[in-house]
Design a protein around this motif. Structure first.
Motif, PDB file in Angstrom:
ATOM      1  N   ILE A   7       0.874  -1.180   0.000  1.00  0.00           N
ATOM      2  CA  ILE A   7       0.000   0.000   0.000  1.00  0.00           C
ATOM      3  C   ILE A   7       0.905   1.222   0.000  1.00  0.00           C
ATOM      4  N   LYS A  47      -8.784   6.084   4.097  1.00  0.00           N
ATOM      5  CA  LYS A  47      -8.287   5.596   2.809  1.00  0.00           C
ATOM      6  C   LYS A  47      -8.174   4.076   2.865  1.00  0.00           C
ATOM      7  N   TYR A  48      -7.661   3.611   3.972  1.00  0.00           N
ATOM      8  CA  TYR A  48      -7.596   2.176   4.237  1.00  0.00           C
ATOM      9  C   TYR A  48      -7.862   1.952   5.722  1.00  0.00           C
ATOM     10  N   ILE A  95      -7.533  -6.182   5.087  1.00  0.00           N
ATOM     11  CA  ILE A  95      -7.969  -4.877   4.592  1.00  0.00           C
ATOM     12  C   ILE A  95      -9.486  -4.898   4.550  1.00  0.00           C
ATOM     13  N   VAL A 128     -11.596   0.380   2.010  1.00  0.00           N
ATOM     14  CA  VAL A 128     -10.775   1.107   1.048  1.00  0.00           C
ATOM     15  C   VAL A 128     -11.578   2.304   0.548  1.00  0.00           C
TER      16      VAL A 128
END
Lengths: 293, 567, 427
Positions: free
Chosen positions: B45, B491-492, B499, B502
């Motif tokens: 990332i 954003k994440y 994850i 997102v």
């Protein structure tokens, strides 16, 4: 009783007779509920007909295009954009939601929730209409020739207030909880109504020409309920105030002897019930209270 | 979960490890933070120009249990306009101030939060709390049982039987899978069983030979005896009443002599609601300066704010008498839910309005507390969700803390008289990002004693939030709106090395874990006390003793923390 | 022979958890501490059992194996445009969650039996709130207990002993230290035990509650009698209520299902609420089935709404009267009824049951009920609380654990297992 229906300001600015009349008919008989709450006159003004036919509606749990369920034909011109719904719309829900102008004329049966939160324009139903007709209405007018279900001009469960403006006239009968949580506006029912007209009201006027069920005005904080027909009883939390020779509803002055009750005192309310004495001889014992005063 | 992730080049804020915006890489493997990861299967990332923080840790938010659910049922109108449609792999849901379970998990994860504590659960109904926590996806959770007005506890404390009380509470935390000891309006809840309340910490409690002060001191002692990681978590007496800041300070002070210099021994929650000066609603004003002054001078105390948001709220606390008073004041619908032998609860919908003098004072009081308490490790950002506002508005609070401009924009619209009578307008302090990281994650994890949370050191759980703004390029104070927006939609978000979010959208729903504390104590003492409780149980409760206990396999992903109790 | 203690009774909303069940070779031979209703359930589980899955072929129900029945059920469910998932009074929270997941996935409607019982209570509390407590508060503190529109002696037999006037609490003990009032349309067996019995005319509870509330609020009444009750009697009751140290009102279908429905409950709530200005008063609904409360709880936390949840537009929508299973069935709006933990064909009005002839019907039930007989697919399941465990909620919201005492008949699974299999194939 005539309802005043003024042409919205927007229309005056347009050239008259440049707006269209559309006929909308179900293509087949609906077996499950159809939610078509995007269907209102503005939609036809803002989009091309081909775009309108692509608009998404729900048939049960299936997403469909409006044009898969309904046939639409442009049939003429009028002062206001007019939608003529022809056929059985009893399973179709919330047509005219939030409309602010134009006319919807149902030549048949209207389903649940037509005219929800409408702000202007007119809905006319030539047949009967389902429950929650005109729920949370803010303006405009609704007229029904036949009967309507429950919660006419009402609200949904848990909300603070319901109808805030506009007017509804039903020539037939209405069910329970007419004007539930009403804050402003006018509801007229020419036939009988069920139980608890004006329940949880905080303003506005409910006018019933026929008889009603029990519980009129329960929990009301303000507002007026005019009852011309048979009223089985008055709640003990309403206090007999006076007898009046007439009552005014909008531009009409109703003559007769009216028992006036103030309440719901359990809610410290100052709403009023106007009950036609002639149709309610069994309530004449209240007249003795005047002598006692 | 052997997923390997490498977050490269972000501005890392990890206060527990002293990292203040350094550009660093963060490596994840097998759900934990590791030194480094290598290999072709590493998900990289690129966090260049972005802020990397540990996942948010919310120390006080009403998300699960009987009263939360009653709040949901009470307020269908809270759900009509705010809903989440179902998506592949995600459940649908509703709710603004009282969201449904799936929505709670998704919305916290969207903001980069990964651990949330339900701070008040009635013990008799703990199974309900656990069932709801089980249904909240993604985030890790814990719950605090309400013990202050429990009859067994009060009887032990009446007789100063602290060891026995400690043994009982150790058993309780284990039996109910609780994390810490919660006290609400001590003595007031038992009084409310008769429709009454207590008016001070030295008031008497009907039928019990005990005062609120004695409950607080007793439980503080017991908490230390058991080495429970989190201090006693206290909602003070006289919440919501003008002039109550004095009671708050008395509450903080009443255990001062028990401090051993090691770590805070009392946690006062949503202090905004307890920091009012003045004598009535008319001359109500902020008592925050006095409270902040006390907190600054006394390291044994730690607090959270309970910041007001000008929007809809739903007040729900175990403070039955307070909730009834609120109903009388507002005439809004009211739910009451007493729990036999233990506690009470009340729910009243509410709305905070900028122009309203009292609400403006409340808003000011919370911010004054946050800005005047100097040590960010002892003052935390909460809205006592949903009492002062929904948790989805945390980014707005961040905006007010980092930017005087943001405060001015709101101050322009609030009741002017309230501003004139308070100090907020004269406060220039602006939080740094480092401090924000402390009050929303590092500090809260620290006070909870969750050693694997709230930081990005090697061995920590891989709970990470990446926010899309560049602290070197933008000016926090001037561009607070950008910062706010970034905090609203991470954003994440990475949870346990997965994850899950997102660009502010949930991409994967996983099950979180439930943390609880298991204090081990001497077997003899435990056996004596438990058999005593078991013998008397039917005289107290309307259920059997065995029905009270919750098996560990009832929890989804149970994470017990073994603690060596000192009894 | 084995004695299993701490067994939760799977019958009524009392959820007594002190039952002791004697088991011998997977057979229940005796039950202690239960009332006749609970005992009857335990000892009669062998009767009318549905033992094999059934599928309707050419108009007739034929036996089949579980796999084929599930296949058929999945096929019907996938085909449906407006499926209704209904029941959930007699099953565990775990099963209810699975059905909600299905309804959410498919865009169906999920509803539970509150809709024919305490639905009006839910509607009432959504407009008014409700001052309530757990049952132990009544046992320990109440010196005045009112049963309004309910008959615990027959419907909740151990209620009075465990939680009510006959119970022993910390501050109040025994019958003689309490006053008991019954308000009903006829002199029931519970009324026979009361200190004061007030008989109201049928369908007049709203007027009576309104008048009572007016008296409690110190208003003058302008009439002599309300709903068949002389105002003098109401004044006495108002005095009893205001002067109680701790009052408790239990209410049942006499309020929720007579004229006024939710308004009756609203009025009772407003009355109890007003009483809290003068003394301590709470109210608890007498829930009928052992886990209908659990159905409300699970529905609420997963969807936001306690019943009548419509997922057809992709998210939970709620409008009782529109999204209530009963009204949906009455209007002929649905094309599939999936029933778990209920027997609608026995309990719903005839006009509605007749409409079900045009609707596909899938049923999970331990017994051969009229609903099973009308089904397109019927799958046998275990009796929850006897042959399968799970979580249930008592009438006051206290969560409890149902036990598995014995194994179900061979080949019969729990409803959780069956629902899991169906869900797996749907996903």
């Amino acid at each position: 009783m005539r309802i005043s229906s003024s042409i919205p300001a927007q229309c005056r600015l347009r050239e008259v007779f440049n707006l269209k009349v559309y006929q909308i008919t179900p293509i087949y008989e609906f077996k499950v509920p159809v939610v078509a709450d995007v269907i209102k006159p503005e939609l036809f003004e803002e989009k091309q007909l081909s775009e309108v036919l692509n608009v998404e509606v729900y048939e049960g749990n299936r997403r469909k295009r409006f044009g898969e369920l309904f046939k639409v034909r442009e049939v003429g011109e009028a002062e206001e954009t007019t939608l003529e719904l022809i056929g059985d719309f009893s399973k179709v829900r919330r047509v005219g939601r939030r409309m602010s102008r134009g006319v919807i004329r149902v030549k048949g049966v209207a389903g649940i929730g037509f005219g929800e939160a409408m702000k202007g324009g007119r809905i006319v139903v030539e047949g009967s209409a389902g429950s929650w007709l005109g729920v949370k209405m803010k303006g405009g007018s609704i007229e029904v020739y036949g009967d309507v279900g429950d919660f006419l001009g009402g609200a949904y469960r848990g909300e603070d207030v319901g109808m805030k403006g506009g007017s509804i006239v039903v020539h037939g009968r209405a069910g329970w909880n007419v004007g539930y949580k009403m804050k402003n506006g006018l509801i007229v029912v020419e036939g009988d109504v069920g139980g608890f007209p004006g329940v949880h009201m905080s303003g506005g006027t409910v006018y019933v020409k026929g008889g009603c069920g029990k519980g009129a005005g329960a929990f009301m904080k303000n507002g007026r309920i005019v009852l011309l027909g048979y009223v089985p009883s008055i709640l003990a939390s309403f206090s007999f105030e006076e007898i009046r020779p007439s009552v005014r509803v909008e531009s009409e002055r109703l003559k007769g002897r009216f028992y006036v009750f103030i309440g719901d005192l359990n809610e410290k309310g100052s709403g009023r019930l106007f009950v036609n004495a002639d149709a309610n001889k069994h309530l004449s014992f209240y007249e003795q209270l005047i002598e006692e005063l | 979960m052997s997923g390997k992730i490498l977050i490269k080049n972000g501005f890392v804020f990890d206060p527990m490890n002293g990292v203040d915006g350094e550009v660093m890489d963060v490596a994840v493997e097998n759900g934990k933070i590791v030194e480094d990861v290598k290999g072709v299967d590493v998900k990289v990332i690129d966090a260049t120009g972005m802020v990397v923080m540990p996942g948010g840790v919310d120390v006080h938010s009403h998300i699960a249990g009987s009263k939360v659910n009653s709040g949901r049922a009470l307020r269908p109108e809270d759900h009509y306009k705010d809903y989440e449609p179902r998506k592949p792999g995600l459940r649908s849901g509703v709710g603004h101030t009282v969201p449904s379970t799936f929505v709670i998990g998704y919305r916290y994860a969207r903001m980069g939060y990964t651990t949330v504590v339900e701070p008040a659960t009635p013990m008799l109904k703990q199974r309900h709390t656990i069932e709801e926590l089980n249904d909240i996806p993604i985030i890790d959770k814990a719950s605090f049982p309400l013990v202050g007005d429990c009859w067994f506890v009060m009887e032990y404390l009446e007789k100063s039987m602290f060891k026995e009380c400690a043994a009982y509470l150790a058993w309780l935390l284990k039996a109910l899978k609780g994390y810490a000891l919660k006290v609400v309006n001590p003595g007031g809840l038992e009084s409310w069983g008769w429709g009454g309340n207590v008016r001070s910490i030295d008031d008497s409690i009907p039928n019990f030979n005990l005062t609120p002060r004695e409950i607080l001191r007793g439980l503080c002692k017991v908490n230390k005896m058991l080495n429970i990681p989190h201090p006693i978590h206290v909602h003070a007496n006289r919440l919501g009443q003008p002039g109550n800041y004095k009671t708050l300070i008395e509450t903080m002070d009443c255990v001062r002599d028990l401090y051993d210099g090691y770590k805070p021994i009392i946690y006062l929650t949503h202090c905004q609601f307890n920091s009012y000066a003045g004598e009535s609603w008319i001359d109500l004003t902020s008592g925050a300066p006095e409270v902040a002054d006390y907190v600054n001078k006394h390291p044994h105390v730690v607090i959270d704010v309970g910041q007001v948001i000008f929007s809809n709220a739903t007040t729900m606390t175990a403070d039955g008498p307070f909730q009834f008073q609120l109903h009388l004041l507002t005439d809004y619908k009211w739910v009451n839910a007493d729990v036999e032998c233990e506690t009470s609860a009340g729910i009243v919908p509410f709305r905070y309005r900028k122009r309203n003098y009292v609400h403006a004072i409340q808003w000011i009081t919370g911010l004054e507390l946050a800005l005047m308490v100097k040590d960010p490790w002892r003052v935390f950002l909460t809205t006592d969700h949903p009492n002062a506002g929904p948790f989805t508005e945390y980014p707005r609070v961040v905006g007010w803390l980092i930017s005087r401009k943001a405060r001015e924009a709101t101050m322009k619209k609030v009741n002017a008289r309230a501003l004139k009578r308070t100090m907020l307008d004269s406060i220039d302090r602006e939080y740094s990002l480092y401090e924000i990281a402390i009050v929303t994650r590092a500090g809260t994890a620290n006070v909870l004693g969750l050693k694997s949370k709230g930081h990005l050191g090697v061995g920590a759980d891989a709970d990470i939030a990446i926010y899309d703004f560049n602290p070197r390029v933008i000016d926090l104070s001037r561009d607070y709106k950008l910062v706010r927006k970034a905090f609203r939609r991470a954003k994440y978000t990475i949870k346990g090395g997965e994850i899950v979010c997102v660009n502010g959208e949930i991409v994967k729903s996983i099950e979180g874990s439930i943390f609880w504390v298991n204090p081990s104590i001497s077997h003899d003492l435990e056996d004596t006390v438990v058999s005593d409780i078991r013998g008397r149980f039917r005289d107290y409760y309307t259920i059997e003793f065995d029905s009270y206990v919750i098996d560990e396999d009832f929890l989804v992903n149970s994470r017990p923390m073994q603690v060596k109790g000192g009894v | 022979m084995n004695v299993i203690r701490n067994v939760l009774c799977p019958f009524c909303g009392c959820c007594c958890d002190d039952l002791e069940v004697e088991v011998d070779s997977n057979r229940i031979v005796n039950v202690r501490n239960a009332c006749a209703l609970g005992r009857g359930k335990f000892l009669s589980i062998g009767e009318h059992r549905l033992l094999k899955p059934l599928v309707r072929v050419n108009g007739e129900l034929v036996e089949t194996d579980l796999d084929k029945a599930i296949e058929k059920a999945v096929e019907i469910v996938k085909d449906s445009s407006y499926p209704v998932f209904y029941g959930f009074g007699c099953t565990s929270c775990e099963a209810i969650k699975l059905c909600l997941e299905m309804a959410d996935l498919l865009g169906g409607l999920a509803d539970n039996i509150s809709v024919v019982c305490h639905g009006p209570t839910i509607l009432g509390l959504q407009d008014m709130g409700i001052p309530s407590a757990t049952l132990g508060q009544v046992r320990h503190r109440a010196d005045l207990i009112i049963y309004w529109g309910c008959n615990p002696v027959e419907a909740h037999p151990r209620h009075m002993l465990r939680y009510g006037p006959l119970s022993n609490g910390r501050f109040v003990a025994g019958r003689k230290n309490r006053r008991m009032v019954v308000v009903d349309v006829r002199r029931t067996s519970t009324a026979a035990m009361a200190d004061v019995f007030i008989q109201v005319k049928p369908n007049s509870d709203f007027e009576v509650l309104t008048a009572l509330r007016a008296l409690v609020n110190d208003l003058d009444l302008e009439v002599e009698e309300v709903g068949g009750v002389p105002v003098g009697k109401l004044e006495e009751l108002a005095d009893m209520m205001v002067n109680a140290k701790f009052g408790a009102l239990f209410f049942g279908l006499g309020l929720t299902m007579s004229y006024g429905k939710e308004h009756n409950v609203e009025s009772a709530i407003a009355l109890v609420r007003d009483l809290n200005k003068k003394t301590k008063f709470i109210m608890i609904p007498m829930r009928g089935h052992f886990n209908v409360t659990g159905a409300n709880e699970v529905f609420t936390w997963q969807t936001g709404y306690p019943f009548c949840v419509d997922f057809s537009m992709g998210y939970p929508r709620y409008n009782p009267g529109e999204t209530s299973a009963i009204d949906v069935m009455a209007r002929g709006d649905c094309d599939l009824l999936f029933v778990v933990g209920a027997d609608p064909c026995s309990h719903l009005p005839r006009q509605i049951v007749e409409k079900l002839k045009n609707v596909k019907l899938i049923v999970l039930d331990p017994a051969v009920t009229p609903t099973v007989k009308m089904a397109d697919v019927a799958i046998p399941v275990a009796y929850v609380g006897i042959e399968a465990g799970g979580t249930a909620y008592r009438m006051d919201g206290v969560p409890l654990r149902l036990k598995k005492i014995i194994d179900p008949p061979p080949g019969v699974l729990s409803d959780v297992d069956v629902l899991n299999q169906i869900l797996r194939r749907l996903k």
